[in-house]
Design a protein around this motif. Sequence first.
Motif, mmCIF file in Angstrom:
data_model
loop_
_atom_site.group_PDB
_atom_site.id
_atom_site.type_symbol
_atom_site.label_atom_id
_atom_site.label_comp_id
_atom_site.label_asym_id
_atom_site.label_seq_id
_atom_site.Cartn_x
_atom_site.Cartn_y
_atom_site.Cartn_z
ATOM 1 N N GLU A 78 43.842 28.683 54.144
ATOM 2 C CA GLU A 78 43.015 27.658 54.778
ATOM 3 C C GLU A 78 43.691 27.098 56.025
ATOM 4 O OE1 GLU A 78 42.508 24.784 51.730
ATOM 5 O OE2 GLU A 78 41.034 25.968 50.591
ATOM 6 N N LEU A 79 45.015 27.057 55.995
ATOM 7 C CA LEU A 79 45.779 26.452 57.092
ATOM 8 C C LEU A 79 46.215 27.466 58.141
ATOM 9 C CD1 LEU A 79 48.033 24.113 54.928
ATOM 10 C CD2 LEU A 79 46.092 23.423 56.344
ATOM 11 N N ASN A 80 46.199 28.736 57.782
ATOM 12 C CA ASN A 80 46.658 29.796 58.667
ATOM 13 C C ASN A 80 45.604 30.898 58.674
ATOM 14 O OD1 ASN A 80 47.955 32.423 59.377
ATOM 15 N ND2 ASN A 80 49.801 31.183 59.566
ATOM 16 N N SER A 81 45.045 31.192 59.846
ATOM 17 C CA SER A 81 43.921 32.136 59.932
ATOM 18 C C SER A 81 44.337 33.557 60.283
ATOM 19 C CB SER A 81 42.929 31.639 60.997
ATOM 20 O OG SER A 81 43.560 31.567 62.277
ATOM 21 N N LYS A 82 45.643 33.787 60.510
ATOM 22 C CA LYS A 82 46.057 35.096 61.020
ATOM 23 C C LYS A 82 47.023 35.857 60.119
ATOM 24 C CE LYS A 82 50.045 33.242 63.497
ATOM 25 N NZ LYS A 82 50.827 33.207 64.730
ATOM 26 N N ALA A 83 47.882 35.158 59.411
ATOM 27 C CA ALA A 83 48.970 35.823 58.688
ATOM 28 C C ALA A 83 48.454 36.670 57.537
ATOM 29 C CB ALA A 83 49.958 34.784 58.162
ATOM 30 N N ARG A 84 49.031 37.839 57.387
ATOM 31 C CA ARG A 84 48.739 38.681 56.235
ATOM 32 C C ARG A 84 49.740 38.382 55.123
ATOM 33 N NH1 ARG A 84 48.847 44.676 58.203
ATOM 34 N NH2 ARG A 84 50.697 43.893 59.294
ATOM 35 N N ALA A 85 49.342 38.665 53.892
ATOM 36 C CA ALA A 85 50.186 38.416 52.723
ATOM 37 C C ALA A 85 50.654 39.744 52.155
ATOM 38 C CB ALA A 85 49.416 37.628 51.669
ATOM 39 N N PHE A 86 51.960 39.949 52.113
ATOM 40 C CA PHE A 86 52.548 41.175 51.581
ATOM 41 C C PHE A 86 52.883 40.942 50.112
ATOM 42 C CE2 PHE A 86 53.025 41.377 56.100
ATOM 43 C CZ PHE A 86 52.872 42.727 56.414
ATOM 44 N N ILE A 87 52.123 41.620 49.245
ATOM 45 C CA ILE A 87 52.210 41.394 47.802
ATOM 46 C C ILE A 87 52.267 42.744 47.098
ATOM 47 C CG2 ILE A 87 51.166 40.243 45.818
ATOM 48 C CD1 ILE A 87 49.580 38.495 47.741
ATOM 49 N N SER A 88 53.101 42.855 46.075
ATOM 50 C CA SER A 88 53.186 44.101 45.316
ATOM 51 C C SER A 88 51.819 44.515 44.786
ATOM 52 C CB SER A 88 54.153 43.943 44.149
ATOM 53 O OG SER A 88 54.046 45.028 43.248
ATOM 54 N N ARG A 89 51.562 45.796 44.831
ATOM 55 C CA ARG A 89 50.310 46.330 44.309
ATOM 56 C C ARG A 89 50.112 45.974 42.835
ATOM 57 N NH1 ARG A 89 47.202 50.151 46.518
ATOM 58 N NH2 ARG A 89 48.833 50.707 48.020
ATOM 59 N N ARG A 90 51.208 45.817 42.098
ATOM 60 C CA ARG A 90 51.130 45.522 40.671
ATOM 61 C C ARG A 90 51.021 44.016 40.367
ATOM 62 N NH1 ARG A 90 53.683 49.369 37.393
ATOM 63 N NH2 ARG A 90 53.023 48.013 35.674
ATOM 64 N N ALA A 91 51.112 43.183 41.387
ATOM 65 C CA ALA A 91 51.171 41.733 41.164
ATOM 66 C C ALA A 91 49.872 41.158 40.628
ATOM 67 C CB ALA A 91 51.563 41.014 42.456
ATOM 68 N N PHE A 92 48.757 41.864 40.846
ATOM 69 C CA PHE A 92 47.470 41.314 40.423
ATOM 70 C C PHE A 92 47.038 41.802 39.045
ATOM 71 C CE2 PHE A 92 47.451 40.554 44.959
ATOM 72 C CZ PHE A 92 46.949 39.265 45.015
ATOM 73 N N GLU A 93 47.941 42.466 38.315
ATOM 74 C CA GLU A 93 47.683 42.721 36.905
ATOM 75 C C GLU A 93 47.799 41.392 36.156
ATOM 76 O OE1 GLU A 93 50.645 45.641 36.011
ATOM 77 O OE2 GLU A 93 49.410 47.307 36.709
ATOM 78 N N ASP A 94 47.256 41.321 34.954
ATOM 79 C CA ASP A 94 47.326 40.085 34.170
ATOM 80 C C ASP A 94 48.748 39.871 33.662
ATOM 81 O OD1 ASP A 94 44.655 39.552 34.525
ATOM 82 O OD2 ASP A 94 44.039 40.477 32.637
ATOM 83 N N HIS A 95 49.236 38.642 33.784
ATOM 84 C CA HIS A 95 50.570 38.299 33.309
ATOM 85 C C HIS A 95 50.488 37.089 32.385
ATOM 86 C CE1 HIS A 95 51.483 40.623 37.017
ATOM 87 N NE2 HIS A 95 52.431 41.096 36.248
ATOM 88 N N TRP A 96 51.289 37.128 31.328
ATOM 89 C CA TRP A 96 51.226 36.112 30.281
ATOM 90 C C TRP A 96 52.621 35.659 29.878
ATOM 91 C CZ3 TRP A 96 46.191 35.012 28.700
ATOM 92 C CH2 TRP A 96 45.225 35.947 29.090
ATOM 93 N N ALA A 97 52.716 34.418 29.394
ATOM 94 C CA ALA A 97 53.954 33.887 28.830
ATOM 95 C C ALA A 97 53.690 33.487 27.382
ATOM 96 C CB ALA A 97 54.435 32.678 29.617
ATOM 97 N N ALA A 98 54.557 33.948 26.482
ATOM 98 C CA ALA A 98 54.430 33.594 25.069
ATOM 99 C C ALA A 98 54.939 32.166 24.857
ATOM 100 C CB ALA A 98 55.224 34.563 24.211
ATOM 101 N N LYS A 99 54.201 31.394 24.058
ATOM 102 C CA LYS A 99 54.612 30.028 23.744
ATOM 103 C C LYS A 99 55.253 30.012 22.356
ATOM 104 C CE LYS A 99 51.510 26.927 24.904
ATOM 105 N NZ LYS A 99 50.193 26.235 25.023
ATOM 106 N N PRO A 100 56.048 28.990 22.045
ATOM 107 C CA PRO A 100 56.737 28.936 20.740
ATOM 108 C C PRO A 100 55.796 29.008 19.544
ATOM 109 C CG PRO A 100 57.696 27.343 22.238
ATOM 110 C CD PRO A 100 56.480 27.902 22.931
ATOM 111 N N ASP A 101 54.532 28.569 19.708
ATOM 112 C CA ASP A 101 53.591 28.600 18.575
ATOM 113 C C ASP A 101 52.924 29.964 18.410
ATOM 114 O OD1 ASP A 101 51.795 28.714 20.661
ATOM 115 O OD2 ASP A 101 50.805 26.808 20.220
ATOM 116 N N GLY A 102 53.315 30.941 19.221
ATOM 117 C CA GLY A 102 52.779 32.295 19.091
ATOM 118 C C GLY A 102 51.609 32.600 19.998
ATOM 119 N N THR A 103 51.045 31.583 20.653
ATOM 120 C CA THR A 103 49.952 31.823 21.593
ATOM 121 C C THR A 103 50.525 32.251 22.950
ATOM 122 O OG1 THR A 103 49.911 29.503 22.296
ATOM 123 C CG2 THR A 103 48.502 30.139 20.430
ATOM 124 N N ARG A 104 49.639 32.690 23.844
ATOM 125 C CA ARG A 104 50.076 33.108 25.173
ATOM 126 C C ARG A 104 49.311 32.342 26.241
ATOM 127 N NH1 ARG A 104 49.715 38.402 22.693
ATOM 128 N NH2 ARG A 104 51.808 39.167 22.216
#
Length: 274
Positions: A78-104
Motif C-alpha cells: 500500500e505504501l510502495n507501488s514499485k518494489a517487487r517481493a522476493f519470496i521462496s516458491r515454497r513459502a506459500f505452502e501452509d505452515h503450522w505450529a503445534a501448541k502444548p494442548d495438541g492443537t495446531r
Amino acid sequence: MIVKVLMDNESVSDEFSQEHGLSLYIETGSKRVLFDTGASGAFADNAERMGVDLSAVDFLVISHGHYDHGGGIKRFFELNSKARAFISRRAFEDHWAAKPDGTRKYIGLDKSILDSGRVVPVEEYHVIEEGIELFSGIKGDRLSPSGNEDLYMDHAGKLQHDDFSHEQNMLITEDGIGVLFAGCAHRGIVNIIEEIAVEGNILLEAVIGGFHLYNKSRGTSELPEKIDEIGSYLRASGPMYYTCHCTGLKAYERLKEIMDGKLDYLAAGRTIEI
C-alpha cells in the motif's frame, strides 16, 4: 551499510511498537532493501518514526513463510507501488505450529498476496543484482533449534514436519564486506554459517538475525548446553553477530556471556552502521 530495526519483539523505548516479528530496513551504497515486514503493519509506523521512506524501497525480501516475517506485506504494498517481493516458491505452502494442548495454529502467509503481481518466486539460489544474493536449501543439521519439532508444513497435501526449504538468507556484499541476514535461522545458525561462509569461502563482517532459540508455542528457551555450544562456535568464527526476535532474551544473555563482545541485540528503533 546502514541497518534500521523497524520491528522486533523488543523496542528501545515506548516510542516504538514491538511485536513477535522482525523487519529490517537496509541502505547500501545504491539500494534500499526491506528484509521482512513483521507480523502486522506496525513496522511501517516505526519506519515513519525513524525517518524511513518505505515508498522509496527498491525491493522486499521475505526470509520464510511465517506470519511474523510476512504479516505486513500488504501494508508495504500500500505504501510502495514499485518494489517487487522476493519470496521462496515454497513459502506459500501452509505452515503450522503445534501448541502444548495438541492443537495446531496456522502461522503461514496470506496467499492473496500472490494476486498482487509483485511476488518473484525464488528457487534455492537467486541473485537479485550484483552484490545481493539469496540462499536457501541449507543442508547441515548441527545444533539445529529444538523448537523446529513443533513446526509443520503441508506439502503436496501431506502434513509433515517443516524442513524449512522455504527459508532463505540474504547476503549483501559491498566494498569487499559481506553481511549475512538470517530471519530466524530455522536451519540452524551454525549450519548457515558453515555452508555460506566456510564452504562458500565468503568473508563475513557481520551476521544479523534471529537464531530461533526461543519456542514461542511453549514459552521455553533452548537447552543451556546447546546455547553454550552455539555460542562457542560463533565466538570462534570471524563476524560480529547482531541478534533479535526469536533468539529470546534468556538465550541472548547466555550467549553474550560466552561470546566475549561479539554479540549485540537489535531492538525496534535501533540503528547500526557496518
